[in-house]
Design a protein around this motif. Structure first.
Motif, mmCIF file in Angstrom:
data_model
loop_
_atom_site.group_PDB
_atom_site.id
_atom_site.type_symbol
_atom_site.label_atom_id
_atom_site.label_comp_id
_atom_site.label_asym_id
_atom_site.label_seq_id
_atom_site.Cartn_x
_atom_site.Cartn_y
_atom_site.Cartn_z
ATOM 1 N N ARG A 92 27.129 3.061 -58.007
ATOM 2 C CA ARG A 92 26.266 3.496 -56.916
ATOM 3 C C ARG A 92 26.681 2.866 -55.603
ATOM 4 O O ARG A 92 27.114 1.720 -55.565
ATOM 5 N N LYS A 93 26.493 3.614 -54.560
ATOM 6 C CA LYS A 93 26.765 3.087 -53.228
ATOM 7 C C LYS A 93 25.581 2.231 -52.799
ATOM 8 O O LYS A 93 24.423 2.565 -53.066
ATOM 9 N N PRO A 94 25.870 1.111 -52.115
ATOM 10 C CA PRO A 94 24.763 0.271 -51.665
ATOM 11 C C PRO A 94 23.914 1.006 -50.630
ATOM 12 O O PRO A 94 24.432 1.804 -49.853
ATOM 13 N N ARG A 95 22.633 0.724 -50.661
ATOM 14 C CA ARG A 95 21.735 1.353 -49.700
ATOM 15 C C ARG A 95 21.969 0.781 -48.319
ATOM 16 O O ARG A 95 22.155 -0.412 -48.142
ATOM 17 N N SER A 96 21.944 1.625 -47.354
ATOM 18 C CA SER A 96 22.124 1.198 -45.968
ATOM 19 C C SER A 96 20.764 0.846 -45.378
ATOM 20 O O SER A 96 19.802 1.587 -45.513
ATOM 21 N N ARG A 148 38.320 3.960 -54.409
ATOM 22 C CA ARG A 148 36.918 3.804 -54.025
ATOM 23 C C ARG A 148 36.223 2.919 -55.033
ATOM 24 O O ARG A 148 36.602 2.879 -56.193
ATOM 25 N N ARG A 149 35.184 2.234 -54.578
ATOM 26 C CA ARG A 149 34.384 1.431 -55.497
ATOM 27 C C ARG A 149 33.668 2.340 -56.462
ATOM 28 O O ARG A 149 33.212 3.415 -56.104
ATOM 29 N N ARG A 150 33.564 1.903 -57.703
ATOM 30 C CA ARG A 150 32.854 2.679 -58.711
ATOM 31 C C ARG A 150 31.380 2.333 -58.671
ATOM 32 O O ARG A 150 30.985 1.279 -58.199
#
Length: 100
Positions: free
Chosen positions: A76-80, A72-74
């Protein structure tokens, strides 16, 4: 009623395997240079990074007893931005803007 292997959870099967092979979290942590708490977290997690999964397999722990290895990417997840869009009718106070 006896308990069958299929009725055991992955974590229970892992615990049995570790005991039968004289291994515990501390010995695994020492062998791979990690903290005890880190190794304990890996075993209870739903998934672990693929590189950690491979390190544990290299120690001889069967892959089917480990949480699935997932890359998985390390961070924060990008905002949708696919959420609902709120569109309101123009307010009466803004009528002068529309007339121009």
């Amino acid at each position: 009623m006896p308990i069958t292997y299929d009725q055991l959870t992955r974590k229970e099967r892992l615990s049995i395997w570790l005991k039968r092979n004289n291994m515990d979290y501390a010995s695994i942590a020492d062998a791979i240079g990690e903290k005890y708490s880190t190794v304990a977290h890996w075993f209870i997690a739903e998934t672990i990074p693929l590189c950690r999964h491979r390190r544990l397999e290299a120690l001889g722990i069967p892959a089917e007893l480990l949480p699935p290895g997932v890359n998985r990417r390390r961070g924060r997840k990008p905002r949708s931005h696919d959420g609902p869009v709120l569109a309101l009718p123009p307010a009466a106070a803004d009528a002068h803007i529309l007339d121009q």
